[in-house]
Design a protein around this motif. Structure first.
Motif, mmCIF file in Angstrom:
data_model
loop_
_atom_site.group_PDB
_atom_site.id
_atom_site.type_symbol
_atom_site.label_atom_id
_atom_site.label_comp_id
_atom_site.label_asym_id
_atom_site.label_seq_id
_atom_site.Cartn_x
_atom_site.Cartn_y
_atom_site.Cartn_z
ATOM 1 N N ILE A 174 0.800 -1.232 0.000
ATOM 2 C CA ILE A 174 0.000 0.000 0.000
ATOM 3 C C ILE A 174 0.833 1.283 0.000
ATOM 4 O O ILE A 174 0.492 2.232 -0.721
ATOM 5 C CB ILE A 174 -1.008 -0.043 1.160
ATOM 6 C CG1 ILE A 174 -2.221 -0.883 0.731
ATOM 7 C CG2 ILE A 174 -1.435 1.338 1.607
ATOM 8 C CD1 ILE A 174 -3.311 -1.008 1.762
ATOM 9 N N PRO A 175 1.930 1.405 0.764
ATOM 10 C CA PRO A 175 2.617 2.700 0.811
ATOM 11 C C PRO A 175 3.085 3.213 -0.547
ATOM 12 O O PRO A 175 3.073 4.415 -0.801
ATOM 13 C CB PRO A 175 3.809 2.428 1.739
ATOM 14 C CG PRO A 175 3.416 1.262 2.548
ATOM 15 C CD PRO A 175 2.548 0.420 1.678
ATOM 16 N N GLN A 176 3.506 2.294 -1.434
ATOM 17 C CA GLN A 176 4.006 2.699 -2.745
ATOM 18 C C GLN A 176 2.938 2.644 -3.835
ATOM 19 O O GLN A 176 3.221 2.970 -4.990
ATOM 20 C CB GLN A 176 5.191 1.804 -3.143
ATOM 21 C CG GLN A 176 6.410 1.922 -2.249
ATOM 22 C CD GLN A 176 7.056 3.300 -2.348
ATOM 23 O OE1 GLN A 176 7.112 3.906 -3.416
ATOM 24 N NE2 GLN A 176 7.555 3.799 -1.220
ATOM 25 N N ASP A 177 1.731 2.273 -3.486
ATOM 26 C CA ASP A 177 0.635 2.145 -4.452
ATOM 27 C C ASP A 177 -0.095 3.480 -4.570
ATOM 28 O O ASP A 177 -0.825 3.889 -3.671
ATOM 29 C CB ASP A 177 -0.328 1.044 -3.998
ATOM 30 C CG ASP A 177 -1.479 0.825 -4.967
ATOM 31 O OD1 ASP A 177 -1.557 1.536 -5.992
ATOM 32 O OD2 ASP A 177 -2.311 -0.063 -4.680
ATOM 33 N N LEU A 178 0.070 4.148 -5.706
ATOM 34 C CA LEU A 178 -0.533 5.460 -5.887
ATOM 35 C C LEU A 178 -2.030 5.389 -6.144
ATOM 36 O O LEU A 178 -2.694 6.423 -6.252
ATOM 37 C CB LEU A 178 0.165 6.205 -7.033
ATOM 38 C CG LEU A 178 1.641 6.515 -6.781
ATOM 39 C CD1 LEU A 178 2.247 7.241 -7.963
ATOM 40 C CD2 LEU A 178 1.812 7.319 -5.509
ATOM 41 N N ASN A 179 -2.578 4.188 -6.253
ATOM 42 C CA ASN A 179 -4.024 4.022 -6.378
ATOM 43 C C ASN A 179 -4.689 3.755 -5.031
ATOM 44 O O ASN A 179 -5.890 3.525 -4.974
ATOM 45 C CB ASN A 179 -4.356 2.884 -7.347
ATOM 46 C CG ASN A 179 -3.976 3.230 -8.765
ATOM 47 O OD1 ASN A 179 -4.283 4.314 -9.241
ATOM 48 N ND2 ASN A 179 -3.293 2.327 -9.435
ATOM 49 N N SER A 180 -3.897 3.766 -3.967
ATOM 50 C CA SER A 180 -4.421 3.566 -2.607
ATOM 51 C C SER A 180 -4.181 4.824 -1.794
ATOM 52 O O SER A 180 -3.168 5.513 -1.970
ATOM 53 C CB SER A 180 -3.737 2.377 -1.938
ATOM 54 O OG SER A 180 -4.064 2.325 -0.559
ATOM 55 N N PHE A 181 -5.092 5.124 -0.890
ATOM 56 C CA PHE A 181 -4.936 6.285 -0.025
ATOM 57 C C PHE A 181 -4.260 5.926 1.299
ATOM 58 O O PHE A 181 -4.197 6.769 2.200
ATOM 59 C CB PHE A 181 -6.304 6.919 0.240
ATOM 60 C CG PHE A 181 -6.733 7.916 -0.822
ATOM 61 C CD1 PHE A 181 -5.973 8.120 -1.957
ATOM 62 C CD2 PHE A 181 -7.898 8.643 -0.661
ATOM 63 C CE1 PHE A 181 -6.358 9.037 -2.923
ATOM 64 C CE2 PHE A 181 -8.295 9.565 -1.619
ATOM 65 C CZ PHE A 181 -7.529 9.765 -2.756
ATOM 66 N N GLY A 182 -3.773 4.708 1.467
ATOM 67 C CA GLY A 182 -3.065 4.320 2.678
ATOM 68 C C GLY A 182 -1.588 4.667 2.598
ATOM 69 O O GLY A 182 -0.973 4.603 1.536
ATOM 70 N N GLY A 183 -0.990 5.028 3.741
ATOM 71 C CA GLY A 183 0.431 5.359 3.787
ATOM 72 C C GLY A 183 0.759 6.614 3.013
ATOM 73 O O GLY A 183 1.802 6.704 2.364
ATOM 74 N N LYS A 184 -0.122 7.617 3.130
ATOM 75 C CA LYS A 184 0.005 8.831 2.324
ATOM 76 C C LYS A 184 -0.251 10.071 3.183
ATOM 77 O O LYS A 184 -0.757 10.000 4.294
ATOM 78 C CB LYS A 184 -1.036 8.836 1.188
ATOM 79 C CG LYS A 184 -1.110 7.573 0.336
ATOM 80 C CD LYS A 184 0.122 7.335 -0.496
ATOM 81 C CE LYS A 184 -0.025 6.207 -1.500
ATOM 82 N NZ LYS A 184 -0.251 4.882 -0.914
ATOM 83 N N VAL A 185 0.090 11.222 2.615
ATOM 84 C CA VAL A 185 -0.503 12.493 3.011
ATOM 85 C C VAL A 185 -1.345 12.937 1.828
ATOM 86 O O VAL A 185 -0.845 13.028 0.700
ATOM 87 C CB VAL A 185 0.541 13.558 3.380
ATOM 88 C CG1 VAL A 185 -0.138 14.903 3.654
ATOM 89 C CG2 VAL A 185 1.351 13.120 4.602
ATOM 90 N N LEU A 186 -2.630 13.168 2.077
ATOM 91 C CA LEU A 186 -3.578 13.518 1.031
ATOM 92 C C LEU A 186 -3.874 15.009 1.069
ATOM 93 O O LEU A 186 -3.819 15.644 2.136
ATOM 94 C CB LEU A 186 -4.888 12.749 1.218
ATOM 95 C CG LEU A 186 -4.776 11.244 1.414
ATOM 96 C CD1 LEU A 186 -6.143 10.648 1.720
ATOM 97 C CD2 LEU A 186 -4.157 10.584 0.189
ATOM 98 N N LYS A 187 -4.209 15.557 -0.081
ATOM 99 C CA LYS A 187 -4.660 16.940 -0.185
ATOM 100 C C LYS A 187 -6.027 16.921 -0.849
ATOM 101 O O LYS A 187 -6.153 16.575 -2.029
ATOM 102 C CB LYS A 187 -3.677 17.780 -0.989
ATOM 103 C CG LYS A 187 -4.082 19.245 -1.117
ATOM 104 C CD LYS A 187 -3.047 20.029 -1.913
ATOM 105 C CE LYS A 187 -3.482 21.486 -2.053
ATOM 106 N NZ LYS A 187 -2.473 22.282 -2.809
ATOM 107 N N LEU A 188 -7.076 17.256 -0.083
ATOM 108 C CA LEU A 188 -8.443 17.167 -0.554
ATOM 109 C C LEU A 188 -9.140 18.518 -0.426
ATOM 110 O O LEU A 188 -8.760 19.349 0.409
ATOM 111 C CB LEU A 188 -9.225 16.123 0.263
ATOM 112 C CG LEU A 188 -8.608 14.727 0.378
ATOM 113 C CD1 LEU A 188 -9.479 13.849 1.270
ATOM 114 C CD2 LEU A 188 -8.432 14.087 -1.000
#
Length: 364
Positions: A174-188
């Motif tokens: 998940i951390p390296q999967d750009l299609n998942s929102f897990g292990g990320k900082v999101l900007k919404l």
């Protein structure tokens, strides 16, 4: 899950070097003098986030699925439908953000685990009742049935966007999967929930702090080594990959927190705990002459370390030094939430599970 948008256009990477010392990768300094701590609310259960209303009252999320309104020490449980909140392990009712236009809209947003996902919901407060007005604002974030690595810290971005720090749910890819929102900082978008990944390759983001000049920093749990404080750079890969490029079927936590061998362009941490970890958590910048030489410092809570660390941060986001006041070092148990109040005091929550508190921290 809709596809993550805009990542390719965000690849602006930079970093700072780190090393090991008793203060992690920055030298410790003498404890600050004059720190004062008082209890402003007690009898809580794993209070996760504090949000201030324009009149100075506090909204406090409690992980089991309760929202408490605190007014001059008096607690009132907010009537709200949290029937779909699943509190298990590290998951439950977590992050909260009071909207900047709350005075006119009465809106705030929470983040919580359900049986199937982690999601954002926007509410409207009417007295001591709250109703859902954006249900969900955004859903489908990955979740672990055990609640592990749920993350979900909410902050207001410098442009008014919603920043969301998430955990990787202890799943290797998940951390390296750009299609998942897990292990990320999101900007919404705070109003619509639209948006995508700002940074990726994180393990379990627990704090996202925004300085008044727009600098964004995060606090992140390491495994048994290397908690990290990071400068958030749009498009940056922060180098956590327990899948080892997809070659590892399990969740291999022996990989580096920032794997510069696998990802030479990954963004190095500006501070790393080394060993042992502190389980650093929420983060907020202090702001005000009342803090003296701590004005502008980054305050970071620690769960396992049971302390607050004050980081002296340079204009570019480098960590110059670290100090820990004895008044907040092992004195109140596990410390989780951190927020700067309208009175410029630092508000910190304990996370011990019974009779948890909101603490008000000032400097005399």
């Amino acid at each position: 899950m809709r596809r993550v948008v805009g990542v390719a256009a965000l690849l602006l990477l930079a970093g700072c070097s780190t090393g090991d010392s008793p203060g992690g990768s920055a030298p410790p300094t003498d404890p600050p003098k004059g720190i004062q701590v008082e209890v402003v609310a007690d009898g809580l259960t794993h209070p996760w986030e504090v949000g201030f209303l324009p009149d100075g009252r506090m909204l406090v999320t409690e992980r089991p699925g309760r929202l408490t309104l605190v007014d001059k020490g008096r607690k009132t449980q907010v009537e709200a439908d949290f029937g779909d909140v699943v509190a298990r392990g590290e998951g439950g009712l977590m992050g909260l953000l009071v909207h900047p236009d709350f005075a006119s809209t009465k809106r705030f947003t929470t983040c919580f685990n359900t049986a199937n996902d982690i999601r954002l919901v926007t509410w409207e407060l009417d007295g001591t009742e709250a109703r859902r007005v954006k249900d969900p604002l955004r859903a489908g974030f990955p979740a672990n049935p055990s609640g592990r690595h749920s993350g979900c810290r909410l902050s207001l971005g410098p442009d008014g966007s919603l920043l969301v720090g998430t955990g990787d749910t202890a799943r290797a890819s998940i951390p390296q999967d750009l299609n998942s929102f897990g292990g990320k900082v999101l900007k919404l978008d705070l109003a619509t929930g639209e948006g995508g990944v700002l940074t990726y390759g994180h393990r379990n983001v627990q704090g996202v702090a925004v300085r008044k000049d727009g600098l964004i920093m995060s606090a992140e749990h390491g495994p048994d080594v290397d908690d990290e404080v990071n400068v958030i750079k749009p498009g940056g890969n922060y180098g956590w990959d327990p899948s080892k490029g997809g070659t590892e079927g399990g969740y291999d936590e022996d990989v580096p927190m920032t794997d510069l061998e696998r990802f030479p362009d990954a963004v190095p941490a500006v501070w790393s705990s080394g060993r042992p970890t502190e389980a650093i958590c929420d983060a907020v910048f202090l702001d005000g002459a009342e803090w003296g030489d701590l004005d502008g410092a980054l305050a970071v809570t620690a769960l396992k370390g049971a302390k607050v660390l004050f980081f002296t941060v340079t204009a570019e986001g480098g960590v110059h030094s670290v100090s820990v006041p004895p008044e907040l070092d092992g004195t109140h148990g596990r410390l989780r939430g951190a927020a700067l109040g309208p009175d410029k005091a630092l508000y910190v929550t304990t996370s011990n599970g019974t009779d948890d508190k909101v603490l008000r921290v000032t400097r005399g």
